[in-house]
Design an enzyme around this catalytic site. Structure first.
Site, PDB file in Angstrom:
ATOM      1  N   GLU A 117       0.834  -1.206   0.000  1.00  0.00           N
ATOM      2  CA  GLU A 117       0.000   0.000   0.000  1.00  0.00           C
ATOM      3  C   GLU A 117       0.869   1.256   0.000  1.00  0.00           C
ATOM      4  O   GLU A 117       0.723   2.141   0.868  1.00  0.00           O
ATOM      5  CB  GLU A 117      -1.001  -0.012   1.178  1.00  0.00           C
ATOM      6  CG  GLU A 117      -1.981  -1.170   1.057  1.00  0.00           C
ATOM      7  CD  GLU A 117      -3.231  -1.076   1.926  1.00  0.00           C
ATOM      8  OE1 GLU A 117      -3.313  -0.194   2.793  1.00  0.00           O
ATOM      9  OE2 GLU A 117      -4.141  -1.906   1.721  1.00  0.00           O
ATOM     10  N   GLU A 124      -4.862  -8.827  -0.349  1.00  0.00           N
ATOM     11  CA  GLU A 124      -5.649  -8.531   0.860  1.00  0.00           C
ATOM     12  C   GLU A 124      -7.119  -8.471   0.473  1.00  0.00           C
ATOM     13  O   GLU A 124      -7.508  -7.639  -0.359  1.00  0.00           O
ATOM     14  CB  GLU A 124      -5.219  -7.201   1.505  1.00  0.00           C
ATOM     15  CG  GLU A 124      -3.907  -7.309   2.255  1.00  0.00           C
ATOM     16  CD  GLU A 124      -3.515  -6.065   3.024  1.00  0.00           C
ATOM     17  OE1 GLU A 124      -4.408  -5.331   3.498  1.00  0.00           O
ATOM     18  OE2 GLU A 124      -2.295  -5.825   3.143  1.00  0.00           O
TER      19      GLU A 124
HETATM   20  O1  AHR Z   1      -5.346  -5.671   7.016  1.00  0.00           O
HETATM   21  C1  AHR Z   1      -5.176  -4.517   7.746  1.00  0.00           C
HETATM   22  C2  AHR Z   1      -4.477  -3.458   6.923  1.00  0.00           C
HETATM   23  O2  AHR Z   1      -5.279  -3.145   5.822  1.00  0.00           O
HETATM   24  C3  AHR Z   1      -3.167  -3.846   6.298  1.00  0.00           C
HETATM   25  O3  AHR Z   1      -2.109  -3.755   7.186  1.00  0.00           O
HETATM   26  C4  AHR Z   1      -3.037  -2.862   5.200  1.00  0.00           C
HETATM   27  O4  AHR Z   1      -2.260  -3.316   4.136  1.00  0.00           O
HETATM   28  C5  AHR Z   1      -4.481  -2.578   4.817  1.00  0.00           C
HETATM   29  O5  AHR Z   1      -4.752  -1.226   4.742  1.00  0.00           O
END
Ligand code: AHR
Length: 512
Positions: free
Chosen positions: A193, A316
């Site tokens: 990110e 994610e």
């Molecule tokens: O999953 C929690 C957070 O969500 C992670 O650390 C990040 O990559 C995303 O914003």
């Protein structure tokens, strides 16, 4: 006459109440393989995922462990067939300096986990601990490198430390620290990110930084065969994918990431367990948006990479709600209901159906955080509905995707609609055909007719996951409230299957 009409209506009543859906399985048109890596998981230094989750320390006499890692978690994840495990973050990754987590544990410096509650960590769970854990559960490690606050040298050293046989200060250090053979880690994230917690960069700037980091991770020809993943778009930021695909030379890019979470509203997430139908509907709407996201990011990738060499890596995904009452808000600890099973089943179906481009994915996070498969409390451990879906679905890992024509009815709420049924199908290496079906409608049973083309089946068996209410969950007092059961609701006649899906159910069928 009146009596006849009355009797006819009565006879038709069950069919009127059942919503009708029609699928055609094209068993002779398979082309793409569903990579097992779509079933990846994510272990972040966040809340109680690592410390007091996976890792309970070597000297723990109450909780059985293997080198400090809970043995019950190891066994559960082995059964799940976890293909890869991403670590150490997440946002945490861009604050992590791996060299602080190797060598004698009592000599390691501590650090402050700035993103997740400002807690002090003693670095007792580090590279060796993680990579040995991956070996134990049979998963490939996916290491997320620190770009935001790290250096090119640091990441390049990490690659040498874990992958090179011998002949460098890094390999000597690894051997001194007790590991003779390298682990051969293939999957590497180059930042996380970076448009946000990983450095607040613009895509053009990151594309340059990526080129620099990726260069020093390998030699000229990437003879280590690293699979490098560029930090990808936040949800629908299509320009991000466009710039990365345009500005990064393709010989140094194996994957582009995408993150997408499901929630009611970002600012008003609501309880993980006590939610209304409206909140359920909204969550499913964001979950099903994955279809549009992977389609549109893939279309951009097709423009630059028509041969589909570069993977879309959804590293994610999952449901995100308010934390459980009384727990640290920064620890993101949430329960997991049948709603999460609906998210898991529909998301995996979407990822299967896009397996030509989506070849790695990671649900967030494995233990005690967002859409976890395992929750722990002291000595107790439970498997969530999400665990059960991923276990039922793992028959699709490395199987040939079989295309389905799908005509399904709606799940309506107010004046809004979502497709009520989600589906995907595959043939495994032993020739068995599996069909996964999800009915997200919380009140209507769905009747699904599946025409079988290109396969002649003699019988059908199946498993189902459901419960009385979409808010139901497994608690530490009742850990087996929701678990898979044998399914007898499918009838095979000639080349047609009739399947009855109860409200909020996930079914996996096997044709014999
Ligand atoms: O999953 C929690 C957070 O969500 C992670 O650390 C990040 O990559 C995303 O914003």
């Amino acid at each position: 006459m009146k009596k006849l009409v009355y009797l006819t209506v009565l006879a038709l009543l069950p069919t009127l109440l059942l919503a009708q859906n029609r699928l055609t399985l094209n068993a002779d048109l398979g082309r793409d393989t569903i990579s097992r890596h779509i079933y990846g998981h994510f272990a972040e230094h966040l809340g109680r995922c690592i410390y007091d989750g996976f890792y309970v320390r070597e000297n723990n006499t109450k909780i059985p462990n293997t080198d400090g890692v809970r043995t019950d978690i190891i066994e559960a994840l082995k059964k799940l067939k976890v293909p890869n495990l991403r670590w150490p973050g997440g946002c945490f990754a861009d604050t992590y300096h791996w060299k602080d987590g190797v060598g004698p544990k009592d000599k390691r410096p501590s650090m402050v986990n700035v993103w997740w509650g400002g807690v002090t960590e003693d670095n007792s769970f580090g590279t060796h601990d993680f990579l040995n854990l991956c070996e134990r559960i049979g998963a490939e490690p996916y290491l997320a490198g620190n770009v935001g606050s790290g250096t090119v040298q640091e990441l390049s050293d990490w690659v040498k430390y874990v992958n090179h046989e011998s002949g460098s200060p890094m390999t000597d250090q690894r051997k001194t620290n007790g590991r003779e053979k390298p682990w051969n880690v293939k999957i590497w994230g180059v930042g996380n990110e970076v448009w946000g917690c990983g450095g607040n960069m613009k895509p053009e700037y990151y594309a340059n930084i990526y080129r620099q980091y990726a260069t020093f991770m390998t030699d000229w020809v990437n003879s280590d065969k690293l699979f490098r993943v560029a930090s990808g778009a936040n949800v629908a930021d299509y320009n991000w994918t466009e710039v990365l695909m345009r500005d990064i030379p393709h010989q140094m890019l194996e994957g582009v990431a995408l993150h997408h979470y499901s929630f009611v509203e970002w600012e008003k997430k609501g309880s993980a367990t006590a939610f209304s139908e409206e909140q359920y509907f909204k969550t499913m709407k964001t979950a099903l948006r994955m279809e549009e996201l992977v389609t549109r990011h893939s279309t951009i990738m097709d423009k630059y990479d028509p041969g589909k060499k570069i993977a879309l890596v959804v590293d994610e995904w999952g449901g995100w709600y308010d934390v459980e009452p009384g727990t640290n808000p920064a620890f993101l600890y949430q329960q997991n209901t049948l709603r999460d099973a609906m998210i898991a089943g529909t998301t995996l179906n979407i990822l299967h159906n896009h397996c030509d481009r989506v070849r790695v994915a990671n649900i967030a996070q494995t233990v005690n955080v967002l859409q976890s498969v395992v929750l722990t409390s002291g000595e107790k451990m439970l498997l969530t509905p999400t665990y059960h879906v991923m276990e039922m679905y793992n028959v699709h890992q490395d199987a040939l995707l079989l295309p389905l024509d799908v005509h399904v009815g709606d799940y309506a709420f107010g004046d809004q609609k979502l497709p009520a049924v989600s589906a995907s199908a595959s043939r495994d290496k032993a020739g068995r055909v599996h069909i996964s079906l999800v009915n997200i409608d919380p009140s209507r049973t769905q009747e699904v007719t599946v025409s079988l083309r290109g396969v002649s089946a003699k019988g059908v068996s199946g498993r189902i996951l459901t419960s009385g209410k979409v808010q139901d969950y497994n608690s530490f007092d009742e850990p087996n409230k929701i678990k898979p059961a044998e399914y007898k609701g499918a009838v095979l006649k000639n080349d047609e299957l009739k399947v009855t899906l109860p409200p909020v159910s996930v079914v996996v069928l096997e044709l014999k």
